[in-house]
Design an enzyme around this catalytic site. Structure first.
Site, PDB file in Angstrom:
ATOM      1  N   CYS A 121     -41.983  -1.505  58.518  1.00 20.09           N
ATOM      2  CA  CYS A 121     -40.861  -2.021  59.325  1.00 20.09           C
ATOM      3  C   CYS A 121     -41.141  -1.929  60.822  1.00 20.09           C
ATOM      4  CB  CYS A 121     -39.575  -1.269  58.987  1.00 20.09           C
ATOM      5  SG  CYS A 121     -39.611   0.485  59.432  1.00 20.09           S
ATOM      6  N   CYS A 140     -41.205   7.372  56.629  1.00 19.26           N
ATOM      7  CA  CYS A 140     -40.477   6.670  57.688  1.00 19.26           C
ATOM      8  C   CYS A 140     -38.988   6.963  57.539  1.00 19.26           C
ATOM      9  CB  CYS A 140     -40.752   5.174  57.608  1.00 19.26           C
ATOM     10  SG  CYS A 140     -39.828   4.197  58.827  1.00 19.26           S
ATOM     11  N   GLU A 186     -37.763  23.021  56.681  1.00 20.70           N
ATOM     12  CA  GLU A 186     -38.803  22.882  55.674  1.00 20.70           C
ATOM     13  C   GLU A 186     -39.342  24.243  55.265  1.00 20.70           C
ATOM     14  OE1 GLU A 186     -42.872  20.208  54.975  1.00 20.70           O
ATOM     15  OE2 GLU A 186     -41.958  20.396  56.959  1.00 20.70           O
ATOM     16  N   ASP A 242     -37.285  20.522  62.724  1.00 19.46           N
ATOM     17  CA  ASP A 242     -38.720  20.493  62.449  1.00 19.46           C
ATOM     18  C   ASP A 242     -39.420  21.450  63.396  1.00 19.46           C
ATOM     19  OD1 ASP A 242     -41.133  19.099  61.148  1.00 19.46           O
ATOM     20  OD2 ASP A 242     -41.544  18.830  63.285  1.00 19.46           O
ATOM     21  N   CYS A 245     -44.488   3.013  61.673  1.00 18.46           N
ATOM     22  CA  CYS A 245     -44.378   2.531  60.297  1.00 18.46           C
ATOM     23  C   CYS A 245     -45.018   1.150  60.194  1.00 18.46           C
ATOM     24  CB  CYS A 245     -42.915   2.475  59.864  1.00 18.46           C
ATOM     25  SG  CYS A 245     -42.668   1.896  58.162  1.00 18.46           S
ATOM     26  N   ASP A 291     -42.369  14.509  65.469  1.00 17.17           N
ATOM     27  CA  ASP A 291     -41.495  15.631  65.125  1.00 17.17           C
ATOM     28  C   ASP A 291     -40.052  15.181  64.938  1.00 17.17           C
ATOM     29  OD1 ASP A 291     -43.717  17.261  65.332  1.00 17.17           O
ATOM     30  OD2 ASP A 291     -43.323  17.783  67.419  1.00 17.17           O
TER      31      ASP A 291
END
Length: 387
Positions: free
Chosen positions: A343, A321, A268, A184, A340, A350
């Protein structure tokens, strides 16, 4: 595998003058050919019934020999390849323009991207290169063993001269300790890996921003065309080159480490043009060098026997998540820790995105017919394309 090799030349004052003459001749031939092409386009636009055939690279060179070299005898003081390759580059630029790949070609200006190409009798030794007309030129580093390059390109950046040519290398297939990894890219940290490794960017422009602004301010106060203005302009160009070299060195070290130690790398597909439109982040994004990072990964993965998987840009890697797969509706840039609500999983923003990119890369490999246990065969398989 064919790669480009570029290194700095160790030239004396006499050689600098000869190299500048070659670059000036190439620039003059390019500009003269561009002026003729613009006249042809203007004539065809004004007279649609009496159109003139648009000149090719061969037509431009014939016209250059018949019309320009007669009045410019200094063309014969340099290699004949200089004008030929300059007009060939002009022809390629117009082909890209007609295909709407690039914009209309511009006239070249002295001191900006000076370069020329030579072919013929070229010999490469340990620390020197022999090119036509100019002769032997020394280099600062040891050159790779090549049989004989067909052509070389000499370019100038600031006050330094560089030579580049193509070399053939064998891809390396050494064993890698990690099968899958997600990378990332960010501003705070250049690259965050799913393994937990974090690589910081050089941020060279931020480091030299004040010094660069000071030198540019002093340059503006000097008379244009004077010797002091020329020296100040060269000093600014040298500092720009230093900033770029620091950034490239950092990117090369990081991308080499990632390519050598991981089999499948997931990144990405960033919308860099859209990100650069943000005036508050554009400077920091450009200082990191996201495009150069991906470009280096694309060829180094082939060189070191790994695979690069480019995940779709609309994949919500930051909002999802990595523990349960729940997607958040919104996530601001200020939130550096992903929490999250389903959960109660907490993770660095990152790192969470890099884990999701790793999982997406694993899915692409599975879709290609390979299991995670078969990733050791990826260096021999060719059925995974860059997605």
């Amino acid at each position: 595998m064919i790669l480009g090799f570029k290194t700095q030349l160790k030239v004396n004052q006499k050689q600098q003058i000869v190299l500048a003459q070659h670059a000036g001749t190439a620039r003059h031939a390019y500009n003269q050919g561009l002026a003729l092409c613009k006249e042809v386009l203007k004539h065809n636009r004004a007279n649609p019934d009496d159109k003139i055939k648009f000149p090719s690279a061969i037509d431009l060179h014939k016209w250059l020999v018949a019309s320009i070299k007669v009045s410019c005898p200094w063309y014969y003081e340099v290699s004949k390849c200089v004008g030929q390759y300059a007009l060939r580059n002009l022809s390629d630029a117009f082909k890209c323009f007609f295909k709407k790949v690039k914009g209309f070609p511009n006239f070249k200006k002295k001191g900006r991207n000076d370069s020329f190409t030579l072919d013929g009798s070229i010999h490469v030794d340990h620390r020197r290169v022999k090119v036509p007309v100019i002769g032997w030129i020394k280099t600062y580093e040891r050159l790779p063993h090549v049989i004989k390059p067909k052509s070389v390109t000499v370019s100038r950046q600031a006050d330094s001269w560089f030579i580049s040519f193509k070399i053939e290398v064998e891809p390396s297939h050494s064993p890698k300790p990690v099968d899958f990894v997600g990378v990332d890219l960010g501003i705070n940290h250049l690259a965050t890996l799913s393994t937990g490794e974090v690589f910081d960017g050089a941020k060279s422009y931020k480091k030299y921003k004040k010094k660069l602004a000071r030198m540019q301010w002093l340059n503006r106060r000097k008379q244009i065309g004077s010797a002091n203005h020329r020296k100040a302009t060269q000093s600014v160009a040298k500092l720009h080159l230093k900033v770029a070299n620091i950034r490239k060195d950092t990117l090369h070290k990081i991308t080499t480490h990632i390519s050598k130690n991981h089999v499948v790398i997931g990144i990405e597909d960033l919308n860099l043009s859209g990100m650069m439109a943000n005036r508050k982040l554009a400077k920091a994004i450009a200082d990191m060098g996201f495009y150069e990072f991906r470009r280096q990964l694309e060829y180094k993965t082939h060189l070191y026997g790994s695979k690069l998987v480019v995940v779709d840009r609309f994949y919500p890697s930051s909002k999802t998540c990595s523990n349960c797969g729940t997607k958040k509706e919104s996530l601001s840039l200020k939130e550096r820790v992903f929490i999250c609500e389903h959960c109660h999983f907490e993770c660095d923003r990152d790192l969470n995105a890099s884990i999701n990119l790793k999982q997406a890369a694993r899915l692409v490999v599975s879709a290609c017919g390979l299991d995670s246990a078969d990733t050791s065969r990826l260096k021999q398989e060719e059925n995974i394309s860059n997605c």
